[in-house]
Scaffold this active site. Sequence first.
Site, mmCIF file in Angstrom:
data_model
loop_
_atom_site.group_PDB
_atom_site.id
_atom_site.type_symbol
_atom_site.label_atom_id
_atom_site.label_comp_id
_atom_site.label_asym_id
_atom_site.label_seq_id
_atom_site.Cartn_x
_atom_site.Cartn_y
_atom_site.Cartn_z
ATOM 1 N N GLY A 1 -14.948 2.904 -51.509
ATOM 2 C CA GLY A 1 -15.832 1.744 -51.554
ATOM 3 C C GLY A 1 -15.601 0.898 -52.797
ATOM 4 O O GLY A 1 -15.256 1.418 -53.848
ATOM 5 N N THR B 1 -17.757 4.796 -58.912
ATOM 6 C CA THR B 1 -18.692 4.974 -57.809
ATOM 7 C C THR B 1 -20.077 4.573 -58.280
ATOM 8 O O THR B 1 -20.469 4.881 -59.403
ATOM 9 C CB THR B 1 -18.745 6.422 -57.282
ATOM 10 N N ASP C 1 -22.666 5.893 -57.197
ATOM 11 C CA ASP C 1 -23.471 7.117 -57.226
ATOM 12 C C ASP C 1 -23.372 7.853 -58.564
ATOM 13 O O ASP C 1 -24.191 8.722 -58.848
ATOM 14 C CB ASP C 1 -23.017 8.072 -56.114
ATOM 15 N N ARG D 1 -48.726 -4.528 -49.411
ATOM 16 C CA ARG D 1 -48.049 -3.551 -48.572
ATOM 17 C C ARG D 1 -47.424 -2.421 -49.397
ATOM 18 O O ARG D 1 -47.504 -2.417 -50.623
ATOM 19 C CB ARG D 1 -46.976 -4.239 -47.721
ATOM 20 N N GLY E 1 -26.557 6.965 -52.389
ATOM 21 C CA GLY E 1 -26.715 8.278 -53.006
ATOM 22 C C GLY E 1 -26.740 9.326 -51.923
ATOM 23 O O GLY E 1 -27.799 9.811 -51.533
ATOM 24 N N ARG E 2 -25.546 9.644 -51.390
ATOM 25 C CA ARG E 2 -25.452 10.608 -50.294
ATOM 26 C C ARG E 2 -25.892 11.998 -50.744
ATOM 27 O O ARG E 2 -26.696 12.658 -50.083
ATOM 28 C CB ARG E 2 -24.011 10.636 -49.782
ATOM 29 N N ARG F 1 -23.380 -3.390 -54.737
ATOM 30 C CA ARG F 1 -21.955 -3.372 -55.056
ATOM 31 C C ARG F 1 -21.317 -4.754 -55.000
ATOM 32 O O ARG F 1 -20.124 -4.893 -55.206
ATOM 33 C CB ARG F 1 -21.210 -2.416 -54.129
#
Length: 390
Positions: free
Chosen positions: A13, A159, A161, A196, A204-205, A308
């Site tokens: 990515g 990354t 992440d 709301r 963030g897998r 990103r």
Amino acid sequence: MTGRRIGILTGGGDVPGLNAAIRAAVYDARDRGMEIIGVRRGWKGLTHVNPVDGVDPEYLLPLDRANTRTVDRMGGTFLHSTRTQPSRMKVGDSPEHLQGRLASLAEVSPGIVDFTPIVLENLERLRLDSLIAIGGDDTLSYARRLHEEGFPVVCLPKTMDNDVPNTEYCIGFSTAITRAVDNIGRQRTTVGSHERVGIFRVFGRDAGFTALYTAYVTGIRCCIPEHVFDLDRLLALLMQDKRENPSNYTLVVLSEGATWEGRTVQEYGDADAYGHRKKMSVGEALSQEVKKQLKEETVVSDLTYDLRGGPPDFIDRLVATTFAAMAVECIADGGSGRMMALQKGCYVDAEIPGPGGKSRSVDVSAMYDTANFLPKRDNKAGAPIFLNML
């Protein structure tokens, strides 16, 4: 080192800061009398390239000061990127000019072959002496494979992440947090105007650094993959926050891999070359629970790709530029199998993480309040700026 020919590629990515790294590598390599060649489309460039007299415009781009002078001002990667995994190539994805070679390649599973011999041949055909690979775990794992095959490789970790092993920081992380904070700040007005529950989803897998650091500076609650949370507890705290807020709204940010007790993370679509499938939105799933159990309206915002996009912030330009300069210096010193890194807040060159290694993750006991879904801010004296030491 004068006259050496270096290849550079970006895989996986895109993140802000890649072009800054490429530019810095070109300038420093040229200053040392080295030639630098951009390999387009990541590892695909080294499996599909078919040069004629050393030229293949589809996959090769000679780099110099003129064509990299302004690229650092832009986001993404002007060399382009793919998720190609050469050691696990689908037979159907192989280029036409190599169809006759497929039978000679090792089959790692039905319909999947190892293209590494082709990659090594292409590196030789291109007369490359070394390679700079910029990427996350998946890209770097194959870089490690090439190093073990005897080809000199050095790496730069990137990354959003921030979960690559052996480094406390990866290119793209600071800009991602900056984007998340800015987006949440702007959307507060809409969420507050309509009273709301605002739910934000970020990448963030398997690691929750992006959500955690966003919550750290915005003061909102967060849920991360490292801790399977109690849904009822979270809903109760969100309602408490909403009641105690004079504007009668509340916010929470979730990593894409976060989930609660009793819920299975759902995935969809075909797996990529590294075995990853896209995850169904945990933000939408939580929204349904808020509506069903609390009878409250929500605003759900998926910030993933927004984080990103665009040019890098100062920190990512600084780190990308420094990592690239270190990589060229490492090559000039004859180094291989090294990754430019930050450890204990200092620049170092570390070992490239091996394939199958565990990604870095949030140290829950030190950094995350599991009872209240908040980052911990205590006991930070002596910690590096990015808080979680290796």
